[in-house]
Design a protein around this motif. Structure first.
Motif, mmCIF file in Angstrom:
data_model
loop_
_atom_site.group_PDB
_atom_site.id
_atom_site.type_symbol
_atom_site.label_atom_id
_atom_site.label_comp_id
_atom_site.label_asym_id
_atom_site.label_seq_id
_atom_site.Cartn_x
_atom_site.Cartn_y
_atom_site.Cartn_z
ATOM 1 N N LYS A 10 -10.823 -50.462 6.014
ATOM 2 C CA LYS A 10 -12.240 -50.672 6.297
ATOM 3 C C LYS A 10 -12.989 -49.329 6.283
ATOM 4 N N LEU A 11 -12.363 -48.347 6.911
ATOM 5 C CA LEU A 11 -12.991 -47.014 6.966
ATOM 6 C C LEU A 11 -13.126 -46.407 5.569
ATOM 7 N N ILE A 12 -12.099 -46.611 4.758
ATOM 8 C CA ILE A 12 -12.138 -46.064 3.395
ATOM 9 C C ILE A 12 -13.252 -46.732 2.599
ATOM 10 N N THR A 13 -13.359 -48.053 2.736
ATOM 11 C CA THR A 13 -14.407 -48.784 2.021
ATOM 12 C C THR A 13 -15.789 -48.297 2.452
ATOM 13 N N LEU A 14 -15.946 -48.105 3.762
ATOM 14 C CA LEU A 14 -17.228 -47.606 4.279
ATOM 15 C C LEU A 14 -17.512 -46.198 3.745
ATOM 16 N N CYS A 15 -16.462 -45.419 3.718
ATOM 17 C CA CYS A 15 -16.586 -44.041 3.229
ATOM 18 C C CYS A 15 -16.970 -44.040 1.747
ATOM 19 N N GLN A 16 -16.432 -45.010 1.008
ATOM 20 C CA GLN A 16 -16.772 -45.113 -0.416
ATOM 21 C C GLN A 16 -18.249 -45.440 -0.614
ATOM 22 N N PHE A 60 -14.512 -36.921 0.764
ATOM 23 C CA PHE A 60 -15.816 -37.591 0.752
ATOM 24 C C PHE A 60 -16.379 -37.677 -0.675
ATOM 25 N N LYS A 61 -16.192 -36.614 -1.428
ATOM 26 C CA LYS A 61 -16.735 -36.586 -2.792
ATOM 27 C C LYS A 61 -15.980 -37.534 -3.734
ATOM 28 N N ASP A 62 -14.667 -37.578 -3.568
ATOM 29 C CA ASP A 62 -13.835 -38.282 -4.557
ATOM 30 C C ASP A 62 -13.240 -39.593 -4.063
ATOM 31 N N ILE A 63 -13.703 -40.044 -2.903
ATOM 32 C CA ILE A 63 -13.038 -41.249 -2.364
ATOM 33 C C ILE A 63 -13.305 -42.494 -3.231
ATOM 34 N N TRP A 64 -14.336 -42.445 -4.042
ATOM 35 C CA TRP A 64 -14.574 -43.600 -4.932
ATOM 36 C C TRP A 64 -13.440 -43.757 -5.943
ATOM 37 N N ARG A 65 -12.683 -42.646 -6.171
ATOM 38 C CA ARG A 65 -11.550 -42.717 -7.096
ATOM 39 C C ARG A 65 -10.364 -43.471 -6.482
ATOM 40 N N PRO B 86 -22.874 -37.995 -1.877
ATOM 41 C CA PRO B 86 -21.642 -38.345 -2.591
ATOM 42 C C PRO B 86 -21.897 -38.548 -4.080
ATOM 43 N N LYS B 87 -21.068 -37.911 -4.880
ATOM 44 C CA LYS B 87 -21.214 -38.015 -6.336
ATOM 45 C C LYS B 87 -20.669 -39.355 -6.778
ATOM 46 N N ARG B 88 -21.580 -40.247 -7.107
ATOM 47 C CA ARG B 88 -21.097 -41.520 -7.625
ATOM 48 C C ARG B 88 -22.142 -42.069 -8.588
ATOM 49 N N PRO B 89 -22.137 -41.614 -9.834
ATOM 50 C CA PRO B 89 -23.129 -42.088 -10.778
ATOM 51 C C PRO B 89 -23.044 -43.607 -10.965
ATOM 52 N N ALA B 96 -16.231 -49.252 -11.578
ATOM 53 C CA ALA B 96 -15.413 -49.626 -10.422
ATOM 54 C C ALA B 96 -15.457 -51.138 -10.198
ATOM 55 N N ASN B 97 -16.614 -51.764 -10.507
ATOM 56 C CA ASN B 97 -16.710 -53.214 -10.337
ATOM 57 C C ASN B 97 -16.109 -53.958 -11.524
ATOM 58 N N LEU B 98 -16.307 -53.374 -12.711
ATOM 59 C CA LEU B 98 -15.825 -54.056 -13.911
ATOM 60 C C LEU B 98 -14.304 -54.111 -13.987
ATOM 61 N N ARG B 99 -13.658 -53.136 -13.341
ATOM 62 C CA ARG B 99 -12.192 -53.132 -13.427
ATOM 63 C C ARG B 99 -11.573 -54.385 -12.809
ATOM 64 N N HIS B 100 -12.370 -55.063 -11.945
ATOM 65 C CA HIS B 100 -11.861 -56.290 -11.339
ATOM 66 C C HIS B 100 -11.844 -57.445 -12.349
ATOM 67 N N VAL B 101 -12.727 -57.382 -13.362
ATOM 68 C CA VAL B 101 -12.767 -58.469 -14.350
ATOM 69 C C VAL B 101 -12.053 -58.053 -15.638
ATOM 70 N N LYS B 102 -11.269 -56.996 -15.546
ATOM 71 C CA LYS B 102 -10.590 -56.451 -16.727
ATOM 72 C C LYS B 102 -9.685 -57.499 -17.388
ATOM 73 N N ASN B 103 -8.877 -58.185 -16.577
ATOM 74 C CA ASN B 103 -7.928 -59.150 -17.131
ATOM 75 C C ASN B 103 -8.647 -60.316 -17.793
ATOM 76 N N PHE B 104 -9.724 -60.740 -17.143
ATOM 77 C CA PHE B 104 -10.510 -61.836 -17.712
ATOM 78 C C PHE B 104 -11.080 -61.407 -19.066
ATOM 79 N N ALA B 105 -11.563 -60.171 -19.134
ATOM 80 C CA ALA B 105 -12.146 -59.659 -20.376
ATOM 81 C C ALA B 105 -11.095 -59.595 -21.478
#
Lengths: 193, 169
Positions: A10-16, A60-65, B86-89, B96-105
């Motif tokens: 949950k914390l990781i998701t929030l952090c993302q 914090f910067k890369d947690i989306w990975r 936070p760097k997230r373009p 990140a969302n599309l990877r969930h529908v990868k198999n369907f695609a």
């Protein structure tokens, strides 16, 4: 702080999502492990502070990975390894000659008059012995030190270590054996064992 | 196999193996190996001494003190993190969302390929396309060929006459 996997997720998701409070809770949960690892990898509390700081900023910067395909600990320690390696790369000329254990005094206050506890001489002896062990660990090669710390300070399993170092289980075991042999030799030379 | 053999030889040859003892203390040996080491410990004083030494060594490692991180680290991190968003373009978020529908695609892509394959039967043999012009050219060449080769047995004059006739017909 107790590590509940669901709470951690949950914390990781929030952090993302960019939640700084979630990062703070993750920090409270893992900072001690990260700091200890960095301290023993670099041998200096100042540099360990810097490494810990950089590790959590990177988190914090890369947690989306982070895609929950491995455990968060594995991912985190991989960052610690990378940041420590960066430190060694930047400071190639830096030779770790003395052990800077400022914090050890905080945990083992050596001389307090009212303290009816252990004999000050014993405490001093114990502190010195700990410092010698730390010094022996520091004098190991970087690979051997890393594996030994992950196994005995962070108490990770062979599989987790293999995941962090991205090598095979057999490699972990053989490297750990070599590290043990080197450390035992050094401790024998210091007349600790 | 090789490793097992080496360990077996080490045990059999009375050589005290610190690795083996360490693995024994950490419960990493198989039942057979464990029993073997145990019998060695019971019968050999040297093994027992080495066991105690290894145990002491491991207890030193386990007893390494844990240092708590100074509080000032978090204040540095918080300041740094607040100043850097936070760097997230957007495209990464989309990824990140599309990877969930990868198999369907992937599934849909396979189905589409099958439909296209049925719609355009690529597997049928390609027939040679001959245009009218080609046919005419062949005919003209055939006439000239006949004139030149088939009439080879004729005497020169009628042959040339015939060639002239067919050529300029």
């Amino acid at each position: 702080m107790n590590r509940d996997p669901k709470e951690e997720q949950k914390l990781i998701t929030l952090c993302q999502e960019g939640n700084i409070e979630a990062l703070e809770r993750l920090y409270r949960c893992f900072s001690q492990d990260v700091y200890n690892m960095a301290l023993r990898m670099t041998g200096s509390s100042d540099i360990a502070e810097e490494v810990t700081q950089e590790v959590f900023i990177s988190v914090f910067k890369d947690i989306w990975r982070f895609q929950f395909q491995s455990s968060f600990t594995t991912w985190l320690y991989r960052i610690v390894m990378r940041r420590s390696a960066d430190f060694f790369r930047k400071n190639k000329h830096h030779l770790v000659r003395s052990v800077d254990w400022e914090n050890s005094d905080q945990h083992n206050p050596p001389f307090e008059i009212d303290d009816p506890g252990p004999n000050p001489c014993d405490v001093a002896f114990e502190n010195e012995r700990e410092q010698l062990i730390e010094y022996a660990i520091l004098s190991l090669s970087k690979k051997q030190r890393t594996i030994l710390l992950l196994r005995y300070v962070q108490n990770l399993s062979y599989e987790e270590i293999a995941g962090i170092l991205r090598c095979r289980l057999g490699t972990v075991k053989s490297r750990l054996n070599r590290a043990h042999r080197s450390l035992e030799r050094k401790l024998s030379e210091m007349k600790i064992i | 196999m090789k490793r097992w053999l080496r360990r077996y030889v080490a045990v059999r040859s009375e050589k005290i193996s610190a690795d083996l003892l360490r693995r024994y203390i950490e419960n990493e040996l198989s039942e057979k190996e464990r029993m073997d080491v145990q019998s060695r410990l019971e019968n050999s004083k040297a093994w027992m001494m080495e066991y105690e030494r290894t145990q002491k060594y491991l207890s030193l490692l386990h007893a390494l003190p844990s240092h708590s991180a100074p509080d000032r680290i978090w204040s540095h991190i918080a300041r740094e993190v607040r100043s850097i968003p936070p760097k997230r373009p957007e495209w990464i978020w989309l990824y990140a969302n599309l990877r969930h529908v990868k198999n369907f695609a992937y599934g849909m892509a396979v189905v589409l390929l099958l439909i296209l394959g049925l719609r355009f039967p690529f597997s049928e043999p390609a027939y040679q396309v001959v245009t009218i012009q080609d046919m005419n050219r062949y005919r003209a060449e055939a006439e000239s060929f006949v004139a030149n080769h088939e009439l080879a047995c004729e005497s020169l004059l009628p042959r040339e006459s015939l060639i002239a006739y067919y050529t300029y017909k």
